[in-house]
Design a protein around this motif. Structure first.
Motif, PDB file in Angstrom:
ATOM      1  N   VAL A 124      -9.542   2.072  22.330  1.00  0.00           N
ATOM      2  CA  VAL A 124      -8.701   0.945  21.927  1.00  0.00           C
ATOM      3  C   VAL A 124      -8.879  -0.216  22.903  1.00  0.00           C
ATOM      4  CG1 VAL A 124      -6.329   0.142  21.617  1.00  0.00           C
ATOM      5  CG2 VAL A 124      -7.019   2.353  20.692  1.00  0.00           C
ATOM      6  N   LEU A 125      -8.899   0.092  24.194  1.00  0.00           N
ATOM      7  CA  LEU A 125      -9.098  -0.957  25.199  1.00  0.00           C
ATOM      8  C   LEU A 125     -10.464  -1.607  25.042  1.00  0.00           C
ATOM      9  CD1 LEU A 125      -8.122  -2.488  27.686  1.00  0.00           C
ATOM     10  CD2 LEU A 125      -9.008  -0.620  29.109  1.00  0.00           C
ATOM     11  N   ASN A 126     -11.483  -0.810  24.751  1.00  0.00           N
ATOM     12  CA  ASN A 126     -12.836  -1.338  24.555  1.00  0.00           C
ATOM     13  C   ASN A 126     -12.880  -2.340  23.399  1.00  0.00           C
ATOM     14  OD1 ASN A 126     -15.774  -1.444  24.715  1.00  0.00           O
ATOM     15  ND2 ASN A 126     -15.785  -0.102  22.920  1.00  0.00           N
ATOM     16  N   ILE A 127     -12.239  -2.009  22.284  1.00  0.00           N
ATOM     17  CA  ILE A 127     -12.244  -2.907  21.130  1.00  0.00           C
ATOM     18  C   ILE A 127     -11.436  -4.172  21.423  1.00  0.00           C
ATOM     19  CG2 ILE A 127     -11.547  -3.139  18.711  1.00  0.00           C
ATOM     20  CD1 ILE A 127     -12.081  -0.099  18.433  1.00  0.00           C
ATOM     21  N   MET A 128     -10.325  -4.023  22.126  1.00  0.00           N
ATOM     22  CA  MET A 128      -9.534  -5.197  22.502  1.00  0.00           C
ATOM     23  C   MET A 128     -10.365  -6.158  23.339  1.00  0.00           C
ATOM     24  SD  MET A 128      -5.883  -3.359  23.405  1.00  0.00           S
ATOM     25  CE  MET A 128      -5.086  -4.854  23.996  1.00  0.00           C
ATOM     26  N   LYS A 129     -11.108  -5.637  24.288  1.00  0.00           N
ATOM     27  CA  LYS A 129     -11.935  -6.496  25.135  1.00  0.00           C
ATOM     28  C   LYS A 129     -13.001  -7.221  24.312  1.00  0.00           C
ATOM     29  CE  LYS A 129     -11.564  -4.159  29.628  1.00  0.00           C
ATOM     30  NZ  LYS A 129     -12.323  -3.413  30.663  1.00  0.00           N
ATOM     31  N   MET A 130     -13.596  -6.516  23.361  1.00  0.00           N
ATOM     32  CA  MET A 130     -14.591  -7.172  22.506  1.00  0.00           C
ATOM     33  C   MET A 130     -13.937  -8.276  21.676  1.00  0.00           C
ATOM     34  SD  MET A 130     -17.221  -4.202  21.185  1.00  0.00           S
ATOM     35  CE  MET A 130     -15.972  -3.133  20.496  1.00  0.00           C
ATOM     36  N   ALA A 131     -12.737  -8.010  21.175  1.00  0.00           N
ATOM     37  CA  ALA A 131     -12.043  -9.019  20.380  1.00  0.00           C
ATOM     38  C   ALA A 131     -11.742 -10.266  21.201  1.00  0.00           C
ATOM     39  CB  ALA A 131     -10.747  -8.427  19.820  1.00  0.00           C
ATOM     40  N   TRP A 132     -11.453 -10.090  22.480  1.00  0.00           N
ATOM     41  CA  TRP A 132     -11.144 -11.233  23.345  1.00  0.00           C
ATOM     42  C   TRP A 132     -12.388 -12.021  23.747  1.00  0.00           C
ATOM     43  CZ3 TRP A 132      -7.913  -7.447  26.701  1.00  0.00           C
ATOM     44  CH2 TRP A 132      -6.630  -7.331  26.167  1.00  0.00           C
ATOM     45  N   THR A 133     -13.504 -11.339  23.913  1.00  0.00           N
ATOM     46  CA  THR A 133     -14.667 -11.967  24.554  1.00  0.00           C
ATOM     47  C   THR A 133     -15.775 -12.361  23.595  1.00  0.00           C
ATOM     48  OG1 THR A 133     -15.627  -9.776  25.001  1.00  0.00           O
ATOM     49  CG2 THR A 133     -14.242 -10.742  26.724  1.00  0.00           C
ATOM     50  N   GLN A 134     -15.762 -11.847  22.374  1.00  0.00           N
ATOM     51  CA  GLN A 134     -16.829 -12.142  21.421  1.00  0.00           C
ATOM     52  C   GLN A 134     -16.323 -13.095  20.342  1.00  0.00           C
ATOM     53  OE1 GLN A 134     -18.468  -8.488  19.862  1.00  0.00           O
ATOM     54  NE2 GLN A 134     -18.759  -7.592  21.896  1.00  0.00           N
ATOM     55  N   GLU A 135     -17.127 -14.088  20.017  1.00  0.00           N
ATOM     56  CA  GLU A 135     -16.749 -15.027  18.969  1.00  0.00           C
ATOM     57  C   GLU A 135     -16.581 -14.324  17.626  1.00  0.00           C
ATOM     58  OE1 GLU A 135     -15.922 -18.229  19.194  1.00  0.00           O
ATOM     59  OE2 GLU A 135     -16.163 -18.122  21.364  1.00  0.00           O
ATOM     60  N   THR A 136     -17.438 -13.360  17.370  1.00  0.00           N
ATOM     61  CA  THR A 136     -17.299 -12.540  16.171  1.00  0.00           C
ATOM     62  C   THR A 136     -17.396 -11.074  16.566  1.00  0.00           C
ATOM     63  OG1 THR A 136     -19.673 -12.718  15.717  1.00  0.00           O
ATOM     64  CG2 THR A 136     -18.200 -14.254  14.571  1.00  0.00           C
ATOM     65  N   LEU A 137     -16.657 -10.262  15.849  1.00  0.00           N
ATOM     66  CA  LEU A 137     -16.594  -8.836  16.165  1.00  0.00           C
ATOM     67  C   LEU A 137     -17.148  -8.024  14.995  1.00  0.00           C
ATOM     68  CD1 LEU A 137     -15.626  -6.431  17.879  1.00  0.00           C
ATOM     69  CD2 LEU A 137     -13.367  -6.713  16.843  1.00  0.00           C
ATOM     70  N   ARG A 138     -18.114  -7.212  15.316  1.00  0.00           N
ATOM     71  CA  ARG A 138     -18.673  -6.264  14.349  1.00  0.00           C
ATOM     72  C   ARG A 138     -18.870  -4.959  15.105  1.00  0.00           C
ATOM     73  NH1 ARG A 138     -21.432  -5.490   9.620  1.00  0.00           N
ATOM     74  NH2 ARG A 138     -23.242  -4.092   9.697  1.00  0.00           N
ATOM     75  N   TYR A 139     -18.166  -3.903  14.677  1.00  0.00           N
ATOM     76  CA  TYR A 139     -18.175  -2.687  15.499  1.00  0.00           C
ATOM     77  C   TYR A 139     -17.762  -1.493  14.650  1.00  0.00           C
ATOM     78  CZ  TYR A 139     -17.157   0.464  19.410  1.00  0.00           C
ATOM     79  OH  TYR A 139     -17.159   1.506  20.284  1.00  0.00           O
ATOM     80  N   ARG A 140     -18.404  -0.381  14.897  1.00  0.00           N
ATOM     81  CA  ARG A 140     -18.036   0.889  14.262  1.00  0.00           C
ATOM     82  C   ARG A 140     -17.685   1.884  15.361  1.00  0.00           C
ATOM     83  NH1 ARG A 140     -22.276   2.955  10.211  1.00  0.00           N
ATOM     84  NH2 ARG A 140     -20.938   2.017   8.603  1.00  0.00           N
ATOM     85  N   SER A 141     -16.481   2.390  15.312  1.00  0.00           N
ATOM     86  CA  SER A 141     -15.997   3.321  16.336  1.00  0.00           C
ATOM     87  C   SER A 141     -15.969   4.740  15.793  1.00  0.00           C
ATOM     88  CB  SER A 141     -14.593   2.926  16.798  1.00  0.00           C
ATOM     89  OG  SER A 141     -14.031   3.953  17.621  1.00  0.00           O
ATOM     90  N   GLU A 142     -16.767   5.607  16.389  1.00  0.00           N
ATOM     91  CA  GLU A 142     -16.724   7.020  16.018  1.00  0.00           C
ATOM     92  C   GLU A 142     -15.484   7.697  16.581  1.00  0.00           C
ATOM     93  OE1 GLU A 142     -20.331   8.924  17.111  1.00  0.00           O
ATOM     94  OE2 GLU A 142     -21.597   7.665  15.817  1.00  0.00           O
ATOM     95  N   VAL A 143     -15.005   7.235  17.724  1.00  0.00           N
ATOM     96  CA  VAL A 143     -13.821   7.839  18.337  1.00  0.00           C
ATOM     97  C   VAL A 143     -12.606   7.673  17.435  1.00  0.00           C
ATOM     98  CG1 VAL A 143     -12.231   7.748  20.301  1.00  0.00           C
ATOM     99  CG2 VAL A 143     -14.701   7.521  20.679  1.00  0.00           C
TER     100      VAL A 143
END
Length: 416
Positions: A164-183
């Motif tokens: 969850v923390l990893n995705i939050m950081k990506m949302a804050w730092t990346q202009e666009t978010l594209r991600y698939r989480s297996e966890v």
């Protein structure tokens, strides 16, 4: 050194004791008049601390507390209210229990508060240890309360927290978010191959973030808005770090750990572990730098008066409420049988003073306790006043007087 308050908001008494009030209005957590009194007290304490010069105000996250204790359901919303009433004090949810949140909703809400208070936010992140609500709100991730015992459930909580923390950081730092989480079994966008039929394609192509749409007009990424006021995001804190693996991950993620290890020698050992692990990541902190310690502080003109004022209420709340969750372990001494849990009877102010979880006395007594920490960690960055057994239990004037004594008699000696 900087100084913070840790509030566990508690619904106060009403002309008689807090316990009698809770019985009379059971369940007091759903009583609007009582909750309004809690809001009034916490607001007054926050404004008072801001004016006195405290550096930060911290508040935890808990749910379903019908008993009226630790009544901070959503610290982000609560601190948004306090942000509008204060001017300079830092505001810190300590912490946002990440396994109970959707990562993008959490990232958005954190960014909003950071924008509202123009960078006065420090974000505490936590794993969550109370199963009554964690098992309900974290079920979407097949997670439950953290046990800190290395069990399968504890590992799952640990992994979900990190993702969850990893995705939050990506949302804050990346202009666009594209991600698939297996966890988490979580996709952005959903479906991951693209969202078809977006009606406002031309508008998004013209004004949206580059990369949101592919050539066929499908949504292939999202832009999480707004971004935080601070770049790249608020400094991360974590309560109450006890286990070595939590200390190690805090160092790896550059999270400031608030440690609930009262004995100065044991706390210094945890701080040294954090320092060593941070160095492996290229961050050369001094011993105690980028760490905090939390202690109960009760002050009066004399030690006897301080014990009479704070001792009884402090020990009752701690032993009765926190004790069953394992927090009595912080009171363990070398002579205690390590194969037996600490009994609630030992959770009194005398034992708290002996292990230095509590500093009760006159200003000189409290200053001596802080110096014992600094003797072992000269660069200790944060000292937190744990307001346990105070707001909601003692008269508001008594609570405010405690803060005034600390701000005028103690802080000036250590904040230079």
């Amino acid at each position: 050194m900087k100084f913070s308050l840790m509030l566990n908001p508690q619904i106060p008494g009403s002309g008689y004791s807090q316990e009698e009030n809770a019985r009379a209005r059971r369940p007091i957590g759903r009583d609007t008049e009582s909750y309004q009194k809690l809001l009034d007290e916490v607001r007054e304490i926050a404004v008072h601390a801001d004016r006195l010069g405290f550096d930060a105000l911290m508040m935890t996250e808990h749910h379903f507390h019908s008993e009226g204790f630790e009544f901070s359901v959503n610290p982000l919303m609560f601190l948004t209210d306090l942000a509008a009433r204060t001017e300079r004090i830092l505001l810190a949810p300590l912490g946002l229990v990440l396994p109970a949140w959707d990562p993008i909703r959490a990232a958005e809400d954190v960014a909003l508060l950071d924008q509202f208070c123009r960078g006065r936010l420090r974000l505490g992140v936590a794993r969550g240890y109370q199963n009554r609500w964690m098992n309900v709100l974290a079920q979407r991730w097949r997670a439950s309360a953290a046990r800190s015992d290395g069990s399968k459930d504890d590992d799952r909580n640990f992994d979900v927290f990190g993702e969850v923390l990893n995705i939050m950081k990506m949302a804050w730092t990346q202009e666009t978010l594209r991600y698939r989480s297996e966890v988490l079994d979580y996709e952005v966008p959903a479906p991951f191959d693209g969202i078809e039929g977006w009606p406002a394609q031309e508008w998004t192509k013209t004004f949206g973030a580059p990369g949101e749409l592919d050539d066929a007009g499908r949504i292939r990424a999202v832009s999480v808005c707004p971004r935080p006021y601070q770049n790249p995001h608020p400094e991360l804190w974590q309560p109450f770090t006890i286990s070595d693996r939590s200390v190690i991950r805090a160092a790896q993620e550059d999270i400031l750990p608030w440690m609930f290890t009262p004995n100065p020698d044991e706390h210094a050992a945890k701080a040294r572990l954090y320092q060593e692990e941070s160095a492996k990541c290229g961050r050369d902190y001094k011993l105690g730098e980028h760490t905090g310690i939390l202690k109960i502080v009760g002050m009066a003109d004399t030690r006897e008066e301080a014990i009479a004022t704070y001792g009884k209420s402090m020990q009752k709340d701690f032993a009765a409420f926190f004790g069953p969750f394992g927090y009595l372990e912080v009171l363990r001494k070398e002579e205690d049988d390590r194969h037996r849990p600490i009994s609630p009877e030992k959770g009194d102010f005398k034992r708290m003073n002996e292990v230095e979880m509590a500093l009760l006395g006159n200003p000189d007594d409290v200053k001596r306790g802080i110096r014992r920490m600094l003797d072992r960690m000269p660069d200790l960055e944060w000292f937190g006043l744990f307001m346990q057994g105070q707001q909601g239990v003692l008269p508001l004037d008594t609570v405010k007087r405690n803060l005034e004594l600390f701000a005028t008699k103690v802080i000036p000696e250590f904040s230079g």
